[in-house]
Design a protein around this motif. Sequence first.
Motif, PDB file in Angstrom:
ATOM      1  N   PRO A 271      -2.101  -9.723   8.036  1.00 33.85           N
ATOM      2  CA  PRO A 271      -3.090 -10.952   6.965  1.00 33.85           C
ATOM      3  C   PRO A 271      -3.637 -10.713   6.097  1.00 33.85           C
ATOM      4  N   GLY A 272      -4.171 -11.213   5.290  1.00 33.68           N
ATOM      5  CA  GLY A 272      -4.439 -10.740   3.395  1.00 33.68           C
ATOM      6  C   GLY A 272      -4.771  -8.891   3.161  1.00 33.68           C
ATOM      7  N   GLY A 273      -2.799  -9.047   2.990  1.00 39.45           N
ATOM      8  CA  GLY A 273      -2.123  -8.073   2.736  1.00 39.45           C
ATOM      9  C   GLY A 273      -2.369  -6.803   2.657  1.00 39.45           C
ATOM     10  N   LYS A 274      -3.149  -6.242   3.982  1.00 40.12           N
ATOM     11  CA  LYS A 274      -3.528  -4.840   4.329  1.00 40.12           C
ATOM     12  C   LYS A 274      -2.613  -3.867   5.157  1.00 40.12           C
ATOM     13  N   THR A 275      -1.925  -2.788   4.717  1.00 46.26           N
ATOM     14  CA  THR A 275      -0.642  -2.552   5.435  1.00 46.26           C
ATOM     15  C   THR A 275      -1.378  -2.240   6.646  1.00 46.26           C
ATOM     16  N   ALA A 276      -0.505  -2.845   7.261  1.00 43.23           N
ATOM     17  CA  ALA A 276      -0.613  -2.299   8.831  1.00 43.23           C
ATOM     18  C   ALA A 276      -0.123  -0.920   9.063  1.00 43.23           C
ATOM     19  N   ILE A 277       1.333  -0.763   9.136  1.00 45.86           N
ATOM     20  CA  ILE A 277       2.647   0.117   8.970  1.00 45.86           C
ATOM     21  C   ILE A 277       3.354   0.758   7.549  1.00 45.86           C
TER      22      ILE A 277
END
Length: 285
Positions: A271-277
């Motif tokens: 959420p918010g557009g941050k890359t998690a993987i």
Amino acid sequence: MSETNLQDWVGRTSTAFETADGERAARLATLLGHDGDPAAPLFPLGHWLHFSEDDVPMSDLGADGHTALGGFMPPVPLPRRMGAGSKLEFHAPILPGQTIERTTTIESITEKTGSTGPLCFVVLRHEITADGKPATTDRHTIVYREATSVPEGSAAKPPRPDSLAPEGWDWTRSVRPNEVMLFRYSALTFNSHRIHYDHPYVTEVEGYPGLVTHGPLTATLLLDAFKSTHPEAAVTGYRFTAKSPLFANEQIHLVGRETEPGVHELQAVAPGGKTAIAATVVTKS
């Protein structure tokens, strides 16, 4: 960092045997929303359903639910552990009923200092064979860090609000792992790490806002989304790096695009557009 020379653990090996379990593989398919076939080849990451690190007596578990350090794994003096990613090569499918052997070697131990303090990266090389023939090579990186200071009470917060799927990708799929999915994945992999099922522990001791979605589960969902959109593709390699944690009941956008023939860039977007993987899939040309 420690009076113990952690480099003494580099090169240590351990070997284990199991029988590839079609029923367990079918349950993973069910978890992913498919009809499970106990006779089908295992999902490319199906070896994760076997050889659980936490398959030890209760007395051998640490406070976080993981196997205590100092046996095969080095006695890293940092209490918090997370998977940092894997680099996998797939040589041949694993079929139900085959004898699978995993030889694990501690390939490297690297101590660093990051923005949050000291870190220790341990790389494990898993060589998996099926009936004596090479099946999968999995170089898995684990990172250890210091404990987080948790304010009195709890760090619990509601899930982050949904955000729009990012643009510029060839395909997009959205998923929302909840507590039940996390529990079922922990059960399938015999993963007893408390951050995935013990809400008071994860919010009051480790300082996360909620139950942490397993990195391997997100990596599995990401590769499954790729395979669903490329059903004829023969996956020969998969590499992923964990960038930031995800939490139960949060929407995850799974996205992918081909960057060159046979090479695909994938991401799990928080959420918010941050890359998690961030991940790469290689397919047979």
